[in-house]
Design a protein around this motif. Structure first.
Motif, short mmCIF file in Angstrom:
data_model
loop_
_atom_site.label_atom_id
_atom_site.label_comp_id
_atom_site.label_asym_id
_atom_site.label_seq_id
_atom_site.Cartn_x
_atom_site.Cartn_y
_atom_site.Cartn_z
N ASP A 297 32.22 28.57 -37.46
CA ASP A 297 33.50 27.93 -37.14
C ASP A 297 34.33 27.70 -38.41
O ASP A 297 35.38 27.07 -38.37
N LYS A 298 33.86 28.25 -39.52
CA LYS A 298 34.64 28.25 -40.78
C LYS A 298 34.53 29.63 -41.42
O LYS A 298 34.02 29.78 -42.54
N PRO A 299 35.01 30.66 -40.73
CA PRO A 299 34.79 32.03 -41.19
C PRO A 299 35.60 32.38 -42.43
O PRO A 299 36.71 31.90 -42.63
N ASP A 300 35.03 33.25 -43.24
CA ASP A 300 35.72 33.80 -44.40
C ASP A 300 36.36 35.11 -43.97
O ASP A 300 35.68 36.12 -43.80
N LEU A 301 37.67 35.10 -43.79
CA LEU A 301 38.37 36.29 -43.30
C LEU A 301 38.50 37.38 -44.35
O LEU A 301 38.94 38.49 -44.04
N ARG A 302 38.12 37.10 -45.59
CA ARG A 302 38.13 38.15 -46.61
C ARG A 302 37.04 39.18 -46.36
O ARG A 302 37.10 40.30 -46.86
N ILE A 303 36.02 38.81 -45.58
CA ILE A 303 34.93 39.72 -45.25
C ILE A 303 35.35 40.51 -44.02
O ILE A 303 35.50 39.96 -42.93
N ALA A 304 35.55 41.80 -44.18
CA ALA A 304 36.10 42.60 -43.08
C ALA A 304 35.10 42.81 -41.95
O ALA A 304 35.49 42.95 -40.79
N HIS A 305 33.82 42.83 -42.24
CA HIS A 305 32.82 43.19 -41.24
C HIS A 305 32.55 42.03 -40.29
O HIS A 305 32.38 40.89 -40.72
N GLU A 306 32.50 42.34 -38.99
CA GLU A 306 32.35 41.32 -37.96
C GLU A 306 31.09 41.55 -37.13
O GLU A 306 30.53 42.65 -37.11
N LEU A 307 30.66 40.51 -36.46
CA LEU A 307 29.50 40.59 -35.57
C LEU A 307 29.89 41.28 -34.27
O LEU A 307 31.06 41.28 -33.87
N VAL A 308 28.90 41.84 -33.61
CA VAL A 308 29.10 42.49 -32.32
C VAL A 308 28.03 42.01 -31.36
O VAL A 308 26.85 41.93 -31.72
N ASP A 309 28.44 41.65 -30.14
CA ASP A 309 27.50 41.26 -29.09
C ASP A 309 26.94 42.54 -28.48
O ASP A 309 27.65 43.29 -27.80
#
Length: 600
Positions: A297-309
């Motif tokens: 709930d405090k994500p670092d948006l500089r990191i482009a890679h995201e989680l996938v369900d």
């Protein structure tokens, strides 16, 4: 020329002299930063809060008694010098110093105070780099002479000043609230202060000005702020301070959008005037989306890679860990590691430990090559399952998929933590935008309690979306709060909400939290009474000022931007607190100290 710095002892600040001052006679005061003998010429670097300036003692132009004083000076002696500002020869200009185009040709020198040898050098070029934190905090007055703490405290001052300017320009009044108050449940232990004149009773130091600022809204002061000191007696946690500062503000006759708009403006103002950075509109992400995409709930948006369900590709896979998690309503969450297929066993083991430390039972991996998929659980899960998960994650040949299974929040949180770990290790932050603030909104109003009633996600004074009717939901955990967090580069900077301004709604929230009517009146009677006398819709936020200063100053720790910080054990090594109280003091306060673990 710095006329505003002139006193009976000096005309200028040492670090304020510039080429335009050449030819002037000046009197300076400061500390001897460095002394160098070049034949009979002696060069002094004189330091004050404003910087360094080079002074030259030439025996051919200096009284012999004065020259002897210069020869006898030691590092960190406090001195007063007189002289004429002259331009340096072109070959000796120091472009790294703001004073580097001039020097002071001395005509006089007086030692104001003699210094012992410091426990560590102030001069970072003279072996003053790595010093144990315990030593630095015990002699904090020495460390504060160094350039990094000076710059950090300067940034802290600028942030406070510009915050006041901005909020004053938007109609806010700065109003102080009490430091001695009554205990209120706000998520941490209170620091208690015994009362001498009321035997057996205690004040509490405020964890925040929350209830007082709500009372100010009810009183009609529709725009309040305070750079407030707060106190929390928390268990030992890295980089947390028992006393801290926050930018606290509250507004009446507002909805959520109004508060966010004002704070957006404050954030952009601080970036522009303190860092010279222009910030675009701050995006907003619902809490559920933040957890699903970033595992935080405090994500670092500089990191482009995201989680996938990837729950669906692995449903009924035959792998017990996946099947158990999905059978209980959990998730399988995956993270693509570009070019990670060649990760060694030791690297995979390190990432597995990172996932376990974040609450996962373990970590599963699969590599994609030109020949297809190979995983750590090949004998349980066929390659076509990984192929579908890889399609969802956008995996290419040479990539690696990491997977965690468990309860939804547990799986998201563990993979979110691993995402940050990999970003540091694999340079995913390199080249990214330096500053990526965002709002996380639509938090749940309640969270699951530990074997009892629900607990507040933020605090019990947050309004539910949908008002009183929303609180009648069969599952309180489904109620959405009018709450919002300000996040910057993976740090929670601030937390706020629209508050409850209807007594019946507040009482219903207390009821859901397991706070009975008698307890509510005992603890919050003054707030409930105030709500009966015309409370406007209101809301606000508290922004962590220490953390804001840390990020703006480029510091690595909160302690670097606090003048006299505590250790992680809440100890002040400089002055030796906390300390024992004497028998007479305890008697005055009607207190008796028991031995550790004792009851006698």
């Amino acid at each position: 020329m710095s006329e505003h710095l002139a006193t009976s002892l000096r005309t200028d600040g040492a670090g304020t002299l510039r080429a335009s001052d050449a030819g002037r006679s000046v009197i300076l005061c400061g500390w001897v930063h460095r002394r160098r003998d070049h034949g009979r010429l002696v060069f002094l670097d004189l330091r004050d809060r404003y910087g360094l300036v080079q002074c030259v003692a030439n025996p051919e132009r200096l009284d012999p008694d004065v020259y002897r004083i210069v020869e006898d000076l030691r590092t960190e002696d406090v001195i007063q010098v007189e002289g004429r500002v002259i331009a340096r020869p072109p070959a000796s200009v120091n472009e790294e110093l703001e004073t580097g185009r001039v020097e002071v040709d001395l005509t006089g020198c007086r030692r104001l105070s003699e210094a012992n040898t410091p426990p560590f050098p102030v001069d970072m070029e003279k072996g003053g780099g790595e010093v144990a934190e315990e030593m630095r905090l015990k002699h904090r007055f020495i460390e504060l002479r160094r350039p990094n703490p000076t710059a950090a405290l300067g940034m802290r001052h600028r942030l406070a000043l510009e915050t006041r300017r901005y909020l004053d320009g938007h109609g806010f009044w700065e109003i102080e609230t009490p430091i001695l108050t009554r205990p209120t449940p706000e998520g941490a232990r209170d620091y208690l202060v015994p009362s001498r004149v009321h035997p057996g009773k205690f004040y509490a130091l405020p964890q925040s000005p929350q209830l007082y600022k709500q009372l100010l809204m009810i009183a009609g002061y529709d725009r309040y702020f305070q750079i407030a000191r707060c106190f929390r007696d928390e268990d030992l946690r890295a980089d947390r301070q028992p006393e801290f500062t926050q930018i606290d503000l509250e507004m009446a006759f507002v909805e959520q959008e109004d508060v966010l708009r004002v704070v957006d403006g404050l954030v952009r103002h601080l970036f522009q005037v303190c860092l010279g950075v222009e910030i675009d509109d701050i995006p907003r992400i619902p809490y559920e989306e933040a957890m699903a995409r970033f595992g935080s709930d405090k994500p670092d948006l500089r990191i482009a890679h995201e989680l996938v369900d990837a729950s669906e590709p692995f449903r009924a896979s035959g792998f017990e860990v996946f099947d158990a998690a999905l059978g209980e309503g959990g998730r399988v969450v995956v993270l693509r590691v570009p070019g990670g297929a060649d990760a060694s066993r030791s690297i995979l083991d390190r990432w597995t430990e990172g996932a376990r430390a974040a609450g996962a039972r373990g970590l599963v991996w699969a590599r994609r090559s030109s020949d297809g998929w190979k995983s750590s659980i090949d004998k349980f899960v066929p390659a076509d399952r990984w192929s579908e998960a890889g399609r969802l994650a956008g995996a290419d040949p040479g990539d690696l998929l990491l997977a965690v299974a468990g309860g939804m929040r547990a799986a998201q949180g563990a993979m979110g933590s691993l995402r940050v770990q990999l970003a540091r290790e694999r340079g995913w932050l390199a080249g990214g935008t330096a500053w990526r603030p965002l709002w996380v909104v639509d938090f749940p109003l309640f969270e699951r309690g530990e074997g009892g009633p629900p607990a507040p996600s933020h605090h019990p004074f947050t309004a539910p979306r949908g008002g009183r009717a929303a609180l009648e939901a069969a599952d309180p955990l489904s109620v959405v709060a009018l709450a919002y967090d300000l996040v910057l580069n993976g740090y929670e900077l601030g937390s706020g909400s629209i508050r409850i301004h209807d007594r019946t709604v507040q009482e219903r929230v207390f009821e859901i939290l397991g706070i009975g009517s008698d307890e509510a009146v005992e603890k919050f009677g003054f707030l409930l009474r105030a709500l009966d006398y015309g409370a406007p819709p209101h809301g606000g936020i508290a922004i962590g000022f220490d953390r804001l200063a840390m990020l703006f100053a480029g510091a690595q720790s909160l302690r670097e931007v606090i003048a006299f910080p505590k250790t992680t054990s809440a100890s002040a090594l400089l002055e030796g607190s906390p300390s024992a109280a004497g028998a007479a003091e305890l008697e005055e306060l009607h207190l008796r100290v028991l031995p550790p673990g004792g009851d006698s």
